[in-house]
Scaffold this motif. Structure first.
Motif, mmCIF file in Angstrom:
data_model
loop_
_atom_site.group_PDB
_atom_site.id
_atom_site.type_symbol
_atom_site.label_atom_id
_atom_site.label_comp_id
_atom_site.label_asym_id
_atom_site.label_seq_id
_atom_site.Cartn_x
_atom_site.Cartn_y
_atom_site.Cartn_z
ATOM 1 N N LEU A 23 22.433 -57.141 86.839
ATOM 2 C CA LEU A 23 23.694 -57.360 86.171
ATOM 3 C C LEU A 23 23.651 -58.166 84.817
ATOM 4 C CD1 LEU A 23 26.323 -55.442 88.477
ATOM 5 C CD2 LEU A 23 24.487 -54.167 86.860
ATOM 6 N N ALA A 24 23.825 -59.289 85.284
ATOM 7 C CA ALA A 24 23.971 -60.318 85.009
ATOM 8 C C ALA A 24 22.607 -60.128 83.601
ATOM 9 C CB ALA A 24 23.343 -61.597 85.358
ATOM 10 N N SER A 25 21.655 -59.810 83.987
ATOM 11 C CA SER A 25 19.785 -59.608 83.065
ATOM 12 C C SER A 25 20.195 -58.432 82.057
ATOM 13 C CB SER A 25 19.419 -58.769 84.237
ATOM 14 O OG SER A 25 18.657 -60.282 84.760
ATOM 15 N N ALA A 26 21.118 -57.464 82.939
ATOM 16 C CA ALA A 26 21.620 -56.151 81.630
ATOM 17 C C ALA A 26 22.436 -56.858 80.788
ATOM 18 C CB ALA A 26 21.880 -55.108 82.092
ATOM 19 N N ALA A 27 23.488 -58.275 81.738
ATOM 20 C CA ALA A 27 24.528 -58.647 80.640
ATOM 21 C C ALA A 27 23.800 -59.812 79.026
ATOM 22 C CB ALA A 27 25.933 -59.195 80.909
ATOM 23 N N ILE A 28 22.665 -60.270 79.732
ATOM 24 C CA ILE A 28 21.648 -60.869 78.379
ATOM 25 C C ILE A 28 21.392 -60.142 77.957
ATOM 26 C CG2 ILE A 28 20.142 -62.288 78.698
ATOM 27 C CD1 ILE A 28 20.725 -63.446 80.808
ATOM 28 N N GLN A 29 20.375 -58.552 78.049
ATOM 29 C CA GLN A 29 19.745 -57.581 77.331
ATOM 30 C C GLN A 29 21.360 -57.165 75.929
ATOM 31 O OE1 GLN A 29 16.725 -57.899 76.468
ATOM 32 N NE2 GLN A 29 17.333 -56.120 74.796
ATOM 33 N N ALA A 30 22.977 -57.152 76.771
ATOM 34 C CA ALA A 30 23.103 -56.122 75.909
ATOM 35 C C ALA A 30 23.843 -57.486 74.699
ATOM 36 C CB ALA A 30 25.017 -56.247 76.806
ATOM 37 N N LEU A 31 24.451 -58.624 75.289
ATOM 38 C CA LEU A 31 24.624 -59.201 74.153
ATOM 39 C C LEU A 31 22.696 -59.527 72.843
ATOM 40 C CD1 LEU A 31 26.106 -61.909 73.034
ATOM 41 C CD2 LEU A 31 24.862 -63.678 74.462
ATOM 42 N N LYS A 32 21.656 -59.968 73.235
ATOM 43 C CA LYS A 32 20.893 -59.701 72.393
ATOM 44 C C LYS A 32 21.339 -58.651 71.350
ATOM 45 C CE LYS A 32 17.334 -62.668 75.407
ATOM 46 N NZ LYS A 32 16.445 -62.279 75.523
ATOM 47 N N ILE A 33 21.407 -57.479 71.938
ATOM 48 C CA ILE A 33 21.522 -56.049 70.863
ATOM 49 C C ILE A 33 22.222 -56.127 70.103
ATOM 50 C CG2 ILE A 33 22.281 -53.708 71.147
ATOM 51 C CD1 ILE A 33 20.783 -53.875 74.485
ATOM 52 N N LEU A 34 23.464 -56.845 70.085
ATOM 53 C CA LEU A 34 24.411 -57.300 69.923
ATOM 54 C C LEU A 34 24.425 -57.962 68.534
ATOM 55 C CD1 LEU A 34 27.739 -56.521 68.906
ATOM 56 C CD2 LEU A 34 28.327 -58.096 70.917
ATOM 57 N N GLN A 35 23.390 -59.249 68.928
ATOM 58 C CA GLN A 35 23.244 -60.620 67.659
ATOM 59 C C GLN A 35 22.420 -59.241 66.691
ATOM 60 O OE1 GLN A 35 22.554 -62.983 71.143
ATOM 61 N NE2 GLN A 35 23.883 -64.591 69.331
ATOM 62 N N ASP A 36 21.448 -58.514 67.735
ATOM 63 C CA ASP A 36 20.442 -57.967 66.808
ATOM 64 C C ASP A 36 21.307 -56.490 65.556
ATOM 65 O OD1 ASP A 36 18.999 -59.923 67.602
ATOM 66 O OD2 ASP A 36 17.652 -58.552 69.031
ATOM 67 N N LYS A 37 22.186 -55.904 66.489
ATOM 68 C CA LYS A 37 22.797 -54.570 65.477
ATOM 69 C C LYS A 37 23.844 -55.361 65.176
ATOM 70 C CE LYS A 37 19.335 -52.029 67.508
ATOM 71 N NZ LYS A 37 19.083 -50.614 68.854
ATOM 72 N N PRO A 38 24.490 -56.012 64.774
ATOM 73 C CA PRO A 38 25.495 -56.516 64.344
ATOM 74 C C PRO A 38 26.456 -54.739 63.427
ATOM 75 C CG PRO A 38 24.289 -57.692 62.313
ATOM 76 C CD PRO A 38 23.932 -57.212 63.646
ATOM 77 N N HIS A 39 25.710 -54.002 63.067
ATOM 78 C CA HIS A 39 26.509 -52.956 62.527
ATOM 79 C C HIS A 39 27.004 -52.376 63.096
ATOM 80 C CE1 HIS A 39 24.089 -50.156 63.749
ATOM 81 N NE2 HIS A 39 22.617 -50.676 64.096
ATOM 82 N N MET A 40 26.957 -52.262 64.629
ATOM 83 C CA MET A 40 27.608 -50.916 65.360
ATOM 84 C C MET A 40 28.695 -51.663 65.173
ATOM 85 S SD MET A 40 25.081 -51.683 69.226
ATOM 86 C CE MET A 40 25.147 -53.537 69.294
#
Length: 503
Positions: free
Chosen positions: A348-365
């Motif tokens: 789940l720590a790895s999942a959170a790292i990936q979620a943070l990357k997605i948020l940084q790459d897609k701020p339009h969300m």
């Protein structure tokens, strides 16, 4: 013998000292010696020992009724009934399958639709193969893994703070952070609308709690002024008394945003520390999702401690605190949830790292989430007989009856009927639930609605139409009750019996 009998000169000094002592001193000593002798030689009181027969013992044992371990919970308790009624199958995404029916999900806090993203699932599966499921140890006892350190570094960098500390359970984050700093004798000023996790942290701190009205900065300043006057009367005590302000960035119980600029002004004016609980605002507010500090363009350096959760917008589990290095290091030694709980599962720590990357790459969300929240708010305001509570840009809305019945139990049952009616039309809602006996203040009955960034215009329109029809159907049913029903409460009770019988 010489060790017992003092030397001649010492004996002379002893006798002279006794003779020169005041008379009342001699009387007191003689009385004390007599009292000691009386106590020593007097017989101690010994009550008569009662001897029970075997029959009397058996009777007492048969009559003894043990105190229940916990209060009895009725079988029709709303939470227990809800667990049976709303059984989820599959993922809690934008759509959720409830008892085999696919519904638009307006009940969970999946604000950014991180649940179900394939890129997150792939990373989590890779971590599962490398690390296994759990850590089976606290961070200080072989529970620290490289993904934990990486996530802490990424979060600290993202939040523009010196350091971050990771907790394995979101509820325990703020509940552990508060008592790590505030102790008995300290003073905490708290918004009366904070959530249950904050309240548990306040209880554990054993500090003096000063409640101020929700988002009422004038009331808070009055309390601060009053304390300043007391400090002037007792400066010695004031010097060792620490003072804190605890607020939420986005309030779960109301959907309101805290007035952070005014709070920072009061912080510097009255020399207090600010603890900011951003469980709901992290990944939601601000241009990049950093929370209420970014929303108001205030540097995190003005906040002494920021607490966030990874369980809502990020779709993972756990939470974290961030701030200055010396503040975070103190939690590594004093944060109970950090020191004594197994660390966050590395998957789940790895999942959170990936979620943070997605948020940084897609701020339009974040832009989509804000626009959807505003659209929902505007459309909900047009529904008659209800009031919408919450900030327009907040993805958390509370729907309350415009004319409550005056009986919270009746209002809750009415809202439950609305939720059931909406479920029949494939829209999943939920009535806000609280631990009433333990809450600081009773909360008014409401339907809590959560907005998702991926909802389309058609889905928003359809959801609002279903909500409006559900309220109209239920309220009309209560207003046009049958002649044999003498009150709306009896009408609701009849419907409840029918539902239980059908189940």
């Amino acid at each position: 013998m010489m060790a017992v009998i003092p030397a001649t000169w010492d004996m002379y000094d002893l006798i002279q000292g006794v003779l020169q002592a005041p008379w009342y001193h001699m009387v007191f000593e003689v009385a004390l010696v007599l009292l000691i002798m009386k106590i020593y030689y007097s017989q101690s009181f010994s009550p008569d020992k009662t001897v029970l027969t075997e029959k009397e013992k058996e009777t007492l044992v048969a009559e003894w009724v043990p105190e229940p371990l916990a209060p009895e919970v009725p079988d029709d308790h709303p939470i227990l009934v809800g667990m049976d009624k709303y059984c989820i199958e599959g993922q809690n995404g934008k759509y959720v399958k409830v008892n085999g029916k696919s519904c638009i999900n307006l009940a969970t806090f999946n604000f950014l639709s991180m649940v179900g993203r394939k890129e997150i699932e792939d990373v989590a599966l890779q971590a599962l193969k490398v690390y296994g499921v759990g850590s089976c140890g606290p961070r200080g006892f072989y529970g620290t893994m490289d993904v934990h350190i990486q996530l802490e570094e990424d979060l600290a960098k993202f939040m523009v703070c010196e350091e971050a500390i990771l907790y394995s359970y979101g509820f325990a984050t703020i509940a552990s952070a508060i008592p790590a700093y505030s102790k008995r004798g300290d003073i905490i000023y708290v918004d009366e609308n904070v959530g249950f996790a904050v309240q548990k942290g306040l209880t554990a701190s054993r500090s003096n709690i000063r409640w101020f009205r929700h988002n009422d900065m004038e009331h808070l300043e009055q309390l601060l002024i009053e304390q300043s006057r007391l400090d002037k009367k007792n400066p010695k005590k004031a010097k060792v008394t620490r003072r804190f302000i605890v607020v939420e960035g986005l309030y779960l119980n109301s959907g309101d945003i805290c007035p952070l600029p005014k709070l920072v002004e009061l912080k510097w004016k009255y020399k207090v520390r600010i603890f900011l609980e951003e469980t709901m605002s992290f990944g939601v507010l601000g241009a990049t999702g950093r929370g209420v500090t970014e929303h108001f363009e205030i540097s995190p350096d003005h906040i002494d401690l920021i607490s966030c959760s990874l369980e809502n917008a990020f779709g993972s589990t756990g939470g974290f605190c961030c701030g200055k290095k010396f503040i975070i290091d103190h939690q590594r030694l004093s944060g109970l949830g950090y020191c004594f709980s197994a660390s966050q599962p590395p998957m789940l720590a790895s999942a959170a790292i990936q979620a943070l990357k997605i948020l940084q790459d897609k701020p339009h969300m974040l832009v989509d989430l804000r626009e959807n929240s505003e659209k929902f708010h505007e459309k909900l305001k047009g529904i008659p007989d209800i009031a919408v509570v919450g900030d327009p840009i907040s993805p958390i809305k509370h729907l309350v009856l415009a004319e409550p019945a005056g009986d919270p139990g009746l209002d809750i049952r009415t809202l439950e009927m609305v939720v059931d009616t909406a479920m029949n039309e494939s829209v999943a809602l939920t009535v806000a639930r609280y631990l009433e006996p333990e809450e600081h203040l009773p909360k008014g009955p409401s339907i809590r609605l959560s907005v998702n960034c991926e909802l389309t215009q058609d889905e928003i329109t359809r959801s609002v139409e279903v909500i409006q029809r559900s309220f109209q159907t239920v309220l009309q049913k209560l207003r046009t009750r049958s002649p044999e029903v003498s009150s709306p409460l009896e009408s609701v009770q009849q419907d409840k019996k029918s539902e239980v019988a059908s189940r």
